[in-house]
Motif scaffolding. Structure first.
Motif, short mmCIF file in Angstrom:
data_model
loop_
_atom_site.label_atom_id
_atom_site.label_comp_id
_atom_site.label_asym_id
_atom_site.label_seq_id
_atom_site.Cartn_x
_atom_site.Cartn_y
_atom_site.Cartn_z
N THR A 71 45.22 81.56 -22.47
CA THR A 71 46.11 80.64 -21.77
C THR A 71 45.73 79.19 -22.04
O THR A 71 46.61 78.32 -22.14
N ALA A 72 44.43 78.91 -22.19
CA ALA A 72 44.01 77.54 -22.51
C ALA A 72 44.47 77.14 -23.91
O ALA A 72 44.84 75.99 -24.15
N ILE A 73 44.43 78.08 -24.83
CA ILE A 73 44.91 77.81 -26.19
C ILE A 73 46.39 77.46 -26.17
O ILE A 73 46.84 76.48 -26.79
N VAL A 74 47.18 78.25 -25.45
CA VAL A 74 48.62 78.00 -25.43
C VAL A 74 48.95 76.68 -24.73
O VAL A 74 49.76 75.89 -25.21
N SER A 75 48.30 76.43 -23.58
CA SER A 75 48.60 75.17 -22.88
C SER A 75 48.12 73.97 -23.69
O SER A 75 48.77 72.92 -23.70
N GLY A 76 46.99 74.12 -24.39
CA GLY A 76 46.54 73.04 -25.26
C GLY A 76 47.50 72.79 -26.40
O GLY A 76 47.75 71.65 -26.80
N PHE A 77 48.06 73.87 -26.92
CA PHE A 77 49.07 73.72 -27.98
C PHE A 77 50.30 73.00 -27.48
O PHE A 77 50.87 72.14 -28.17
N LEU A 78 50.76 73.33 -26.27
CA LEU A 78 51.93 72.66 -25.71
C LEU A 78 51.70 71.15 -25.60
O LEU A 78 52.57 70.34 -25.91
N THR A 79 50.49 70.78 -25.16
CA THR A 79 50.15 69.37 -25.07
C THR A 79 50.15 68.72 -26.44
O THR A 79 50.74 67.65 -26.65
N ALA A 80 49.51 69.37 -27.40
CA ALA A 80 49.37 68.78 -28.73
C ALA A 80 50.70 68.73 -29.48
O ALA A 80 50.95 67.81 -30.25
N SER A 81 51.56 69.72 -29.27
CA SER A 81 52.84 69.70 -29.97
C SER A 81 53.73 68.59 -29.44
O SER A 81 54.48 67.97 -30.21
N ALA A 82 53.65 68.31 -28.14
CA ALA A 82 54.40 67.17 -27.61
C ALA A 82 53.88 65.88 -28.20
O ALA A 82 54.65 65.00 -28.61
N VAL A 91 47.08 68.09 -35.01
CA VAL A 91 46.26 68.64 -33.93
C VAL A 91 46.90 69.92 -33.39
O VAL A 91 46.20 70.91 -33.14
N ALA A 92 48.22 69.92 -33.23
CA ALA A 92 48.89 71.12 -32.73
C ALA A 92 48.64 72.31 -33.65
O ALA A 92 48.45 73.45 -33.19
N ARG A 93 48.60 72.08 -34.96
CA ARG A 93 48.42 73.18 -35.90
C ARG A 93 47.01 73.77 -35.84
O ARG A 93 46.79 74.90 -36.30
N GLU A 94 46.06 73.05 -35.26
CA GLU A 94 44.71 73.60 -35.11
C GLU A 94 44.70 74.79 -34.15
O GLU A 94 43.76 75.59 -34.17
N TYR A 95 45.72 74.88 -33.31
CA TYR A 95 45.79 75.99 -32.35
C TYR A 95 46.42 77.23 -32.97
O TYR A 95 46.50 78.27 -32.33
N LEU A 96 46.90 77.12 -34.21
CA LEU A 96 47.61 78.22 -34.86
C LEU A 96 46.75 78.86 -35.93
O LEU A 96 45.85 78.22 -36.50
N THR A 97 47.05 80.12 -36.22
CA THR A 97 46.44 80.73 -37.38
C THR A 97 46.98 80.05 -38.63
O THR A 97 48.05 79.44 -38.59
N PRO A 98 46.26 80.14 -39.77
CA PRO A 98 46.79 79.50 -40.99
C PRO A 98 48.20 79.96 -41.34
O PRO A 98 49.04 79.15 -41.75
N GLU A 99 48.49 81.25 -41.18
CA GLU A 99 49.81 81.77 -41.51
C GLU A 99 50.87 81.18 -40.57
O GLU A 99 51.95 80.76 -41.01
#
Length: 591
Positions: A71-82, A91-99
């Motif tokens: 859940t922290a990964i997803v909420s951090g991604f939401l912050t970074a994608s905004a 920064v948002a892409r750091e929360y994703l797998t390379p694929e």
């Protein structure tokens, strides 16, 4: 003065938005929302298309931390994608797998948070995390914004996996991004892309919501791509098929935006003139841009100078009126009426309309005859002041019957001199006529079987607002007006739904190039609802006056004026309404 109560505030753009800031479960997202304040700069000046420089505070986003939970990964991604709309989403892409990072396209759509808490639903067995997002609006990849009705929720799902280091990353997600209202307000600009009317004289704005970061590049790119599909049949563009930026960046130096186009962008001399006008009119609405230079393959775009786009006409200060059985003009201070020799109007005359080209008037007789009179053609100089002791004329007024139908809606003038109306029980057609006897039967098959309540043509003549009801549902729609180059209206394009959450309405009136007022049905002892709807933007619910039956405006919300069933005329003063006239049957500015 009657106090105005605002029931729904502005949701997008440089003005304040509806609702409290939505809290994402993670504290990181709350921090993102907290670091951005609502801009305190003034609103866009109505009618000139300028967008204020809000000097946005850029959101700060951190990458994933060691040991973060799913859940922290997803909420951090939401912050970074905004925050990515102010940078490059690295920064948002750091929360994703390379694929997932290679496949994710954040520009596909932007969901703008509405009020309400976002609570994750985490399936620990599968590491799938879902949110039900309360959406105020959705913006597509071209910057086209579509409002959502109250209560709209959209599910978004994230699949999380552990990588080889034992850290969680997002492996599956939908394209697009989710952004809180306050951040959207700071990071996106409402940009009116400039297209041309079919006679290549008038600017037709196509509102888009584009990231402030590299705003000139976004705006130029979307302008070259062309108008919104619903508007395309009613406007012209100077950019041929295949036109594109040669260098995908518009650089602004000392206020001058340099646009470099590919060689396929060079059309005919008149097209190049139009293209230059479009780019100049569009990019100079952006903060910090005062002039535009355009090159094609390194050579100045040029053109034959044949195109000069102008803003749509603004109604002059004299509103047409029906008062004391006469036609008249209200100049903002004094009511002037047609002298006795012009005669009196029929008792059933109603729904007056005024032309742009001079003070000529059209009106309905018995709701079935569309008529016109030249009684006020000479303007105030040919009229006399209205006084309480003025007796009715002895003779009936002579008027020209323009069209006869069955229960017509009130007329609307366009800038080309056509007078529009429609039958209430509609067969899929609007009608436009001229005093010369010309008549255009305008195909609008999507109206067939509906009850039409009001028709209002935009000031540039390329769009029409239609209020109608179908199966008990109130509809407010805008459609493109397809014309010949000489201005004859032919048909309407597919309708665009506007004015979300509008209930029963009785009248509509344009207040500038992009916005119009919708007046709700009169209620006993309760102010009528008044919606301000923007094509491609927000809808705002306010209150009008008790017993209002019609609404008109000269330019902008500050000029809104209502006419009541009791003959009272009230105009907007500050945050309220003030009575300025009594015993008036109808009053309308040009349009």
């Amino acid at each position: 003065m009657t106090a105005r109560t605002t029931q729904r505030t502005h949701r997008f753009g440089p003005r304040r938005m509806r609702g409290r800031l939505v809290a994402v479960v993670a504290a990181a997202t709350l921090a993102l929302a907290g670091c951005v304040s609502i801009p305190d700069a003034g609103p866009v000046e109505e009618g000139d298309g300028q967008v204020p420089d809000t000097n946005p505070v850029l959101p700060f986003a951190e990458g994933p931390q060691v040991g973060d939970s799913p859940t922290a990964i997803v909420s951090g991604f939401l912050t970074a994608s905004a925050a990515g709309f102010a940078s490059n989403f690295s920064v948002a892409r750091e929360y994703l797998t390379p694929e997932a990072s290679n496949e994710w396209d954040p520009s596909t759509r932007v969901l703008v948070f509405d009020s309400g808490a976002l609570t994750p639903d985490w399936d620990e067995a599968t590491n799938a995390i879902q949110y039900s997002v309360p959406v105020a609006a959705e913006v597509d990849s071209a910057g086209v914004l579509v409002e959502s009705t109250d209560g709209t929720r959209v599910p978004i799902t994230f699949q999380v996996v552990e990588n080889s280091y034992g850290e969680y990353r997002i492996s599956e997600l939908d394209d697009g991004a989710v952004i809180a209202q306050a951040n959207f307000d700071h990071l996106f600009l409402p940009v009116p892309l400039a297209f041309a009317s079919m006679d290549t004289t008038t600017i037709v704005p196509d509102l888009r919501w584009l990231p402030q970061n590299n705003g000139p590049t976004w705006a130029a790119r979307e302008l070259l791509a062309g108008p919104s599909p619903w508007l395309a049949s009613a406007v012209k563009t100077g950019f041929p098929a295949g036109a594109a930026l040669e260098v995908d960046s518009v650089v602004v130096t000392d206020g001058i935006a340099a646009v470099q186009l590919n060689t396929e962008s060079a059309g005919t001399p008149s097209q190049r003139s139009l293209a230059q006008e479009q780019l100049t009119r569009t990019l100079t609405t952006l903060p910090g841009v005062v002039a535009v230079t355009v090159t094609v393959g390194g050579v100045a775009l040029g053109g034959d100078g044949s195109v000069a786009l102008n803003p749509a006409p603004i109604p002059d200060g004299d509103a047409a009126a029906i008062v004391a059985s006469r036609l008249g003009l209200w100049d903002g201070t004094q009511m002037w009426v047609a002298p006795d020799p012009e005669g009196f109007l029929p008792d059933s005359a109603s729904h007056v309309a005024r032309s742009y080209g001079g003070p000529t008037a059209a009106f309905l007789v018995n709701d079935s005859v569309l008529a016109a009179s030249s009684a006020i053609r000479g303007g105030i100089e040919s009229l006399e002041p209205m006084t309480p002791e003025l007796a009715p004329p002895e003779n009936a007024m002579e008027y020209t019957t323009l069209y006869s139908g069955n229960r017509l809606v009130g007329p609307s003038y366009d800038r080309q001199g056509w007078v529009w109306t429609a039958e209430t029980s509609n067969n899929g057609q609007l009608v436009a006529v001229r005093p010369s006897g010309d008549q255009a039967d305008i195909d609008a098959r999507w109206l067939e079987g509906r009850t039409v309540q009001a028709v209002a043509v935009s000031r540039d003549g390329t769009r029409v607002v239609v209020l109608s009801r179908e199966g008990g549902q109130q509809l407010a729609e805008v459609a493109a007006v397809v014309r010949t180059e000489s201005g004859v209206p032919l048909t309407l394009g597919s309708p665009l739904s506007v004015g979300v959450d509008v209930t029963t309405a009785v009248d509509a009136e344009w207040i500038n190039d992009l916005s119009f007022a919708i007046l709700g049905e009169a209620q006993e002892e309760v102010p009528s609802s008044l919606w301000i709807a923007t094509v491609g933007g927000e809808t705002v619910l306010e209150s009008a006056t008790v017993g209002a039956k019609s609404v008109t405006a000269r330019q902008g919300e500050s000029s809104l004026t209502t006419v009541g069933e009791d003959g009272s005329v009230r105009t907007r003063v500050g945050t309220g309404w003030e009575e300025i006239l009594i015993e008036v049957d109808d009053l309308e500015y040009a349009g």
